[in-house]
Every structure is written in C-alpha cells, then in structure tokens.
Design a protein around this motif. Structure first.
Motif, mmCIF file in Angstrom:
data_model
loop_
_atom_site.group_PDB
_atom_site.id
_atom_site.type_symbol
_atom_site.label_atom_id
_atom_site.label_comp_id
_atom_site.label_asym_id
_atom_site.label_seq_id
_atom_site.Cartn_x
_atom_site.Cartn_y
_atom_site.Cartn_z
ATOM 1 N N PHE A 234 0.839 -1.194 0.000
ATOM 2 C CA PHE A 234 0.000 0.000 0.000
ATOM 3 C C PHE A 234 0.882 1.255 0.000
ATOM 4 O O PHE A 234 0.619 2.200 -0.755
ATOM 5 N N ASN A 235 1.932 1.261 0.831
ATOM 6 C CA ASN A 235 2.877 2.382 0.831
ATOM 7 C C ASN A 235 3.527 2.543 -0.543
ATOM 8 O O ASN A 235 3.688 3.660 -1.034
ATOM 9 N N TYR A 236 3.915 1.419 -1.135
ATOM 10 C CA TYR A 236 4.548 1.454 -2.455
ATOM 11 C C TYR A 236 3.589 2.062 -3.477
ATOM 12 O O TYR A 236 3.965 2.960 -4.241
ATOM 13 N N ALA A 237 2.348 1.582 -3.484
ATOM 14 C CA ALA A 237 1.361 2.093 -4.437
ATOM 15 C C ALA A 237 1.106 3.586 -4.236
ATOM 16 O O ALA A 237 1.021 4.347 -5.223
ATOM 17 N N ILE A 238 1.007 4.003 -2.996
ATOM 18 C CA ILE A 238 0.797 5.431 -2.704
ATOM 19 C C ILE A 238 1.951 6.249 -3.259
ATOM 20 O O ILE A 238 1.754 7.280 -3.910
ATOM 21 N N ASN A 239 3.163 5.793 -3.000
ATOM 22 C CA ASN A 239 4.338 6.536 -3.461
ATOM 23 C C ASN A 239 4.438 6.562 -4.988
ATOM 24 O O ASN A 239 4.872 7.561 -5.559
ATOM 25 N N VAL A 240 4.046 5.488 -5.645
ATOM 26 C CA VAL A 240 4.035 5.469 -7.110
ATOM 27 C C VAL A 240 3.016 6.486 -7.628
ATOM 28 O O VAL A 240 3.316 7.291 -8.516
#
Length: 169
Positions: free
Chosen positions: A114-120
């Motif tokens: 979820f953090n990765y997706a948000i940052n992308v």
C-alpha cells in the motif's frame, strides 16, 4: 510487461526490493510455530510504527487521521482479539509459545504494498500531495493496518500464566 509498469519497477530504488525481500523472509518465519521472548512480538509492530510515522508525514490532517486510526484500531484489537489457539506464555522460562500464522505476513506485505502504491501514484501525479483526500485516505488505511498489527502484538505481549495457559492478563 507494458512500458509504464516497466518504468515504475526500474525506477524503484534497489533498497525498496531489499525491504520487500526482508519482509517476505520475516513473514515466512511467522508461518511456523516458535518459542520466543515476549518482547520479540513487539519488534515488527514498532518498526511499522516508525514506517507509519514517516508515511503519515503528508500534512497535519494526514498525521492526525493516521494516529487516530492507529490508536483506535490498536485499542479495539487489544480488547477484542483473542490469541490463536496454542498461543501461551510459559512463565518458567519467560517465553511465549506462538503458533504459526499467515496474518503477520499479510499485514506486513499489505502495509508495504500500500505504501509502495501510494508513493508510485504520488510520483506520477505530485499534485495529489495537496489534496485532502490523498492526505487523509491513505493515512486512515495505514493507521488501521498498523493498529491491527500493534493490537495483536500487545495482546500476545500481555499474556501470562493462568490455569489453562491461554488467558491474557
């Protein structure tokens, strides 16, 4: 793989993949029963607490939403969740016997992804950083996930010896 996905993956710093590999290894360890010191159950949730603090830094409203969701969910989980059958505290050796569970791995990987997706999304569209929904929405979700993680760990940490060995103090 299409160009966009390839660009995202190639643009991801190598250390991010190292974190993902570490989480998978840690999650796989959680699948087997083990005997551990009580404080060990607090390490991963505390680490994710710090990750959450860094992620919640998207404005005061994002931080407030994250903190409220985390504290509320941690308290509710602590009050409601009962340790899995087989979890017990052995006071003679001051250790917890913890059965294997997929839940910690699912929580760790969900928080990471979820953090990765948000940052992308924010890297692709930086203007969203100023949007209230993007400050509060992800913070609420990350707060809930981290709260579950912390509440479960706190429940295991508080376990003590009782007549049946399964009661949490």
């Amino acid at each position: 793989m299409n160009g966009f996905a390839s660009q995202i993956i190639s643009g991801t710093p190598v250390w991010v993949w190292g974190i993902l590999a570490t989480l998978v290894v840690l999650g796989l360890q959680q699948l087997r029963a083990r005997t551990i010191r009580r404080r060990i159950v607090l390490i991963a949730p505390v680490a994710f607490l710090f990750v959450g603090l860094l992620s919640a830094g998207r404005g005061a409203s994002g931080f407030a939403a994250w903190a409220l969701a985390l504290l509320t969910t941690a308290a509710l989980t602590f009050l409601v969740w009962k340790p899995t059958a087989g979890a017990r505290y052995d006071a003679a050796i001051d250790r917890l016997h913890v059965p294997g569970s997929v839940v910690p791995m699912l929580l760790m990987l969900t928080i990471f992804l979820f953090n990765y997706a948000i940052n992308v999304v924010l890297a692709v569209n930086p203007a969203l950083r100023g949007e209230f929904a993007w400050q509060v929405g992800p913070a609420l979700i990350l707060g809930v996930l981290s709260g579950i993680f912390i509440g479960r760990a706190a429940t295991l940490f508080r376990m003590n010896r009782s007549a049946n060995g399964l009661v949490a103090a």
